[in-house]
Design a protein around this motif. Structure first.
Motif, PDB file in Angstrom:
ATOM      1  N   LYS A 108      -4.778  27.347 -21.537  1.00 15.50           N
ATOM      2  CA  LYS A 108      -3.630  28.260 -21.566  1.00 15.50           C
ATOM      3  C   LYS A 108      -4.037  29.730 -21.512  1.00 15.50           C
ATOM      4  CE  LYS A 108      -2.527  26.916 -25.991  1.00 15.50           C
ATOM      5  NZ  LYS A 108      -1.600  26.757 -27.096  1.00 15.50           N
ATOM      6  N   ALA A 110      -6.804  30.662 -19.617  1.00 14.26           N
ATOM      7  CA  ALA A 110      -7.730  30.738 -18.480  1.00 14.26           C
ATOM      8  C   ALA A 110      -7.462  31.911 -17.542  1.00 14.26           C
ATOM      9  CB  ALA A 110      -7.722  29.429 -17.704  1.00 14.26           C
ATOM     10  N   THR A 111      -6.227  32.269 -17.335  1.00 13.44           N
ATOM     11  CA  THR A 111      -5.927  33.360 -16.400  1.00 13.44           C
ATOM     12  C   THR A 111      -6.193  34.736 -17.004  1.00 13.44           C
ATOM     13  OG1 THR A 111      -3.602  33.440 -17.063  1.00 13.44           O
ATOM     14  CG2 THR A 111      -4.178  31.999 -15.202  1.00 13.44           C
ATOM     15  N   GLN A 112      -6.472  34.780 -18.301  1.00 15.61           N
ATOM     16  CA  GLN A 112      -6.670  36.066 -18.964  1.00 15.61           C
ATOM     17  C   GLN A 112      -8.115  36.332 -19.357  1.00 15.61           C
ATOM     18  OE1 GLN A 112      -3.831  36.995 -21.983  1.00 15.61           O
ATOM     19  NE2 GLN A 112      -2.330  35.622 -21.095  1.00 15.61           N
ATOM     20  N   ASP A 114     -12.513  36.068 -18.418  1.00 16.38           N
ATOM     21  CA  ASP A 114     -13.495  36.132 -17.342  1.00 16.38           C
ATOM     22  C   ASP A 114     -14.514  35.003 -17.418  1.00 16.38           C
ATOM     23  OD1 ASP A 114     -12.706  38.810 -16.202  1.00 16.38           O
ATOM     24  OD2 ASP A 114     -13.077  39.349 -18.289  1.00 16.38           O
TER      25      ASP A 114
END
Length: 130
Positions: A108, A110-112, A114
């Motif tokens: 949840k 992962a998109t935020q 690196d």
């Protein structure tokens, strides 16, 4: 042959940072190696937010914190707050999870982030020390 590392991965394997030895190592490396190597710093601390500014000042480029440590402070809100605080400090963000933690908990975020670090051994086992 001239070999230079483009990055250095630093792992702190203690549950609490009771002294600043880890910071001193990072500061010393940064002072002696200059700004070129990328410092990937893995922090295992019960309150990762308190170490964001000191790690930035010491020379960290990417700060990886443990999802479980942030989560125990205030659930997902603490994880999001830690991610944003690291970004505001000008560093890249990594989240680590311990072996028993379901990967879905990490997804949840992962998109935020690196970098994701999925540990294969529980801290303190498999030859690791705390």
């Amino acid at each position: 042959m001239n070999a230079e590392a483009s990055g250095i991965s630093l792992k702190q394997l203690r549950g609490k940072l009771s002294n600043c030895a880890y910071l001193s190592v990072i500061e010393c490396l940064r002072m002696n190696l200059g700004s070129a190597p990328f410092f990937d710093v893995h922090l295992m601390a019960t309150n990762p937010q308190q170490w964001i500014q000191p790690m930035k000042k010491a020379g960290a480029n990417l700060l990886t914190f443990h999802l479980e440590a942030a989560e125990m402070n205030d659930g997902d809100d603490a994880i999001y707050a830690t991610i944003h605080a690291i970004r505001r400090a000008g560093m890249k963000v990594g989240i680590a999870i311990k072996p028993p933690t379901p990967v879905e908990k990490l997804l949840k975020f992962a998109t935020q982030i690196d970098q994701a670090l999925i540990m294969s051994v529980e801290p303190g086992f498999g030859g690791m020390t705390q």
